[in-house]
Scaffold this active site. Structure first.
Site, PDB file in Angstrom:
ATOM      1  N   TYR A  52       0.930  -1.191  -0.023  1.00 20.74           N
ATOM      2  CA  TYR A  52       0.054   0.128   0.078  1.00 20.74           C
ATOM      3  C   TYR A  52       0.976   1.370   0.125  1.00 20.74           C
ATOM      4  O   TYR A  52       1.623   1.584   0.939  1.00 20.74           O
ATOM      5  CB  TYR A  52      -0.850   0.009   1.131  1.00 20.74           C
ATOM      6  CG  TYR A  52      -1.792  -1.093   1.396  1.00 20.74           C
ATOM      7  CD1 TYR A  52      -2.407  -1.712   0.048  1.00 20.74           C
ATOM      8  CD2 TYR A  52      -2.698  -1.222   2.326  1.00 20.74           C
ATOM      9  CE1 TYR A  52      -3.222  -2.735   0.161  1.00 20.74           C
ATOM     10  CE2 TYR A  52      -3.609  -2.463   2.441  1.00 20.74           C
ATOM     11  CZ  TYR A  52      -3.809  -3.125   1.418  1.00 20.74           C
ATOM     12  OH  TYR A  52      -4.754  -4.002   1.447  1.00 20.74           O
ATOM     13  N   SER A  74     -13.294  -4.829   0.404  1.00 23.19           N
ATOM     14  CA  SER A  74     -14.051  -4.296  -0.434  1.00 23.19           C
ATOM     15  C   SER A  74     -15.574  -4.390  -0.398  1.00 23.19           C
ATOM     16  O   SER A  74     -16.461  -4.767  -1.338  1.00 23.19           O
ATOM     17  CB  SER A  74     -13.788  -4.672  -2.001  1.00 23.19           C
ATOM     18  OG  SER A  74     -14.208  -3.536  -2.951  1.00 23.19           O
ATOM     19  N   GLY A 119     -23.795   4.951  -2.735  1.00 20.81           N
ATOM     20  CA  GLY A 119     -24.881   5.384  -3.217  1.00 20.81           C
ATOM     21  C   GLY A 119     -24.250   6.681  -3.887  1.00 20.81           C
ATOM     22  O   GLY A 119     -25.278   7.504  -4.396  1.00 20.81           O
TER      23      GLY A 119
END
Length: 341
Positions: A55, A206, A215
């Site tokens: 990462y 995820s 949304g």
């Protein structure tokens, strides 16, 4: 926050696990806010944190090490190895040679003496699984690692690793970390049942499908500023027209379900993965403090059978809307040379 036992390790972890891929160059370069994200999660009862050496190529681990200083004992700290970490062909993979170097690098960046859960980030077909388990077993005996796990391993490789550990007297993998969400349900077919059969702790990555289940993406609406789709449109299929259209259709219907249940769409998505009997914890990966606070509290959500049935109708169990959401494709499917005499 109620805790759950991580497989058969006896380690108690929160149902929400703070994922840190977005801390650093890959997401948030404001180090002060990154530290506030970690501190806020810990103050809210999250005691489980997941990172990886790859990462931001070590930057995430470094940021995390500073953020947890003085609070290390209250944290179940997980990291991963496997991905390329330099120009040398040997600075990657699951070999003993790399594992012994990678763990020292992670310990230094995290500024800690031990890792609670050390995970193999992906399978490595070039390395015998016994070679990997042997090295990891030595790390457990040395006290540098408390437990070991895998990420995105196919069900058959999970089973093989359990068999090898038993046959060769190695430490056994205690966890698996698959991708899993309402839009990516492949793990339900084999990985989750196999994990349950072998009493593995499961931490799913995820669960919001890269932001699709927040949304924020709407048909005929501009991309939200700073969203993953605006920063990297190829990631999670936003530029794949057919997949994008299908995901938009499903998420609009999920928004209606969330309204009927009186919860946010984020809590609907996280509540869905946490309702699976094999899942221990959902890895949330906020880029901002605002994103974190919108996800906290999802562990208290209890979805009714009617809501779960409605989700099954939208996305049938065991299916993915996008094949790219699996996380690992065996080389036998991508390398023609492995299919030729």
């Amino acid at each position: 926050m109620n805790h759950r036992t991580l497989g058969r390790t006896g380690i108690q972890v929160s149902p929400l696990c703070l994922g840190t891929m977005m801390l650093g160059a890959w997401g948030n370069t404001d180090y002060d806010e990154c530290e506030r994200i970690v501190g806020t999660a810990l103050d809210a009862g999250v005691n489980f944190i997941d990172t990886a050496d790859v990462y931001a190529f070590g930057e995430s681990e470094t940021i995390l090490g500073k953020a947890i200083k003085g609070r290390r004992d209250e944290i179940v700290l997980a990291t991963k190895f496997h991905n390329q970490m330099g120009d040398s062909p040997n600075r990657r993979g699951n070999s003993r040679r790399w594992i012994m170097q990678a763990v020292e690098d992670s310990l230094r960046r995290l500024d800690t003496d031990w890792i609670d859960l050390y995970q193999v980030h992906r399978p490595d077909p070039q390395t015998d699984i016994d070679e990997t388990l042997g090295a990891l077993s030595d790390l457990v005996r040395q006290g540098k690692v408390r437990a070991i796990g895998t990420s995105s391993f196919p069900a058959e490789e999970i089973v093989e690793a359990q068999w090898v550990a038993d046959r060769r007297q190695r430490e056994r993998f205690s966890t698996e970390q698959p991708s899993y969400s309402i839009l990516a349900r492949h793990a339900e077919a084999a990985v989750l049942p196999v994990a349950e059969r072998h009493n593995l702790g499961v931490m799913v990555w995820s669960p919001l499908n890269g932001g699709w289940l927040t949304g924020k993406y709407r048909r005929d609406a501009p991309l939200p500023a700073g969203s993953r789709a605006s920063r990297n449109g190829d990631h999670f299929d936003f530029k794949a027209e057919e997949v994008r259209a299908r995901k938009l259709d499903v998420t609009e219907k999920l928004a209606v379900l969330a309204d009927e249940a009186g919860i946010s769409m984020i809590h609907l998505a996280l509540g869905f993965v946490l309702s699976h009997r094999a899942v221990t914890s959902a890895v949330i990966g906020p880029r901002t403090l605002e994103q974190l606070t919108s996800q906290l509290g999802a562990d208290e959500v209890r979805l009714s059978p009617e809501i779960l049935d409605a989700i099954d109708e939208l996305v049938p169990p065991g299916t993915n809307i996008s094949p790219d959401d699996v996380g690992y494709v065996p080389p036998a499917l991508t390398d023609p040379a492995l299919r030729r005499r």
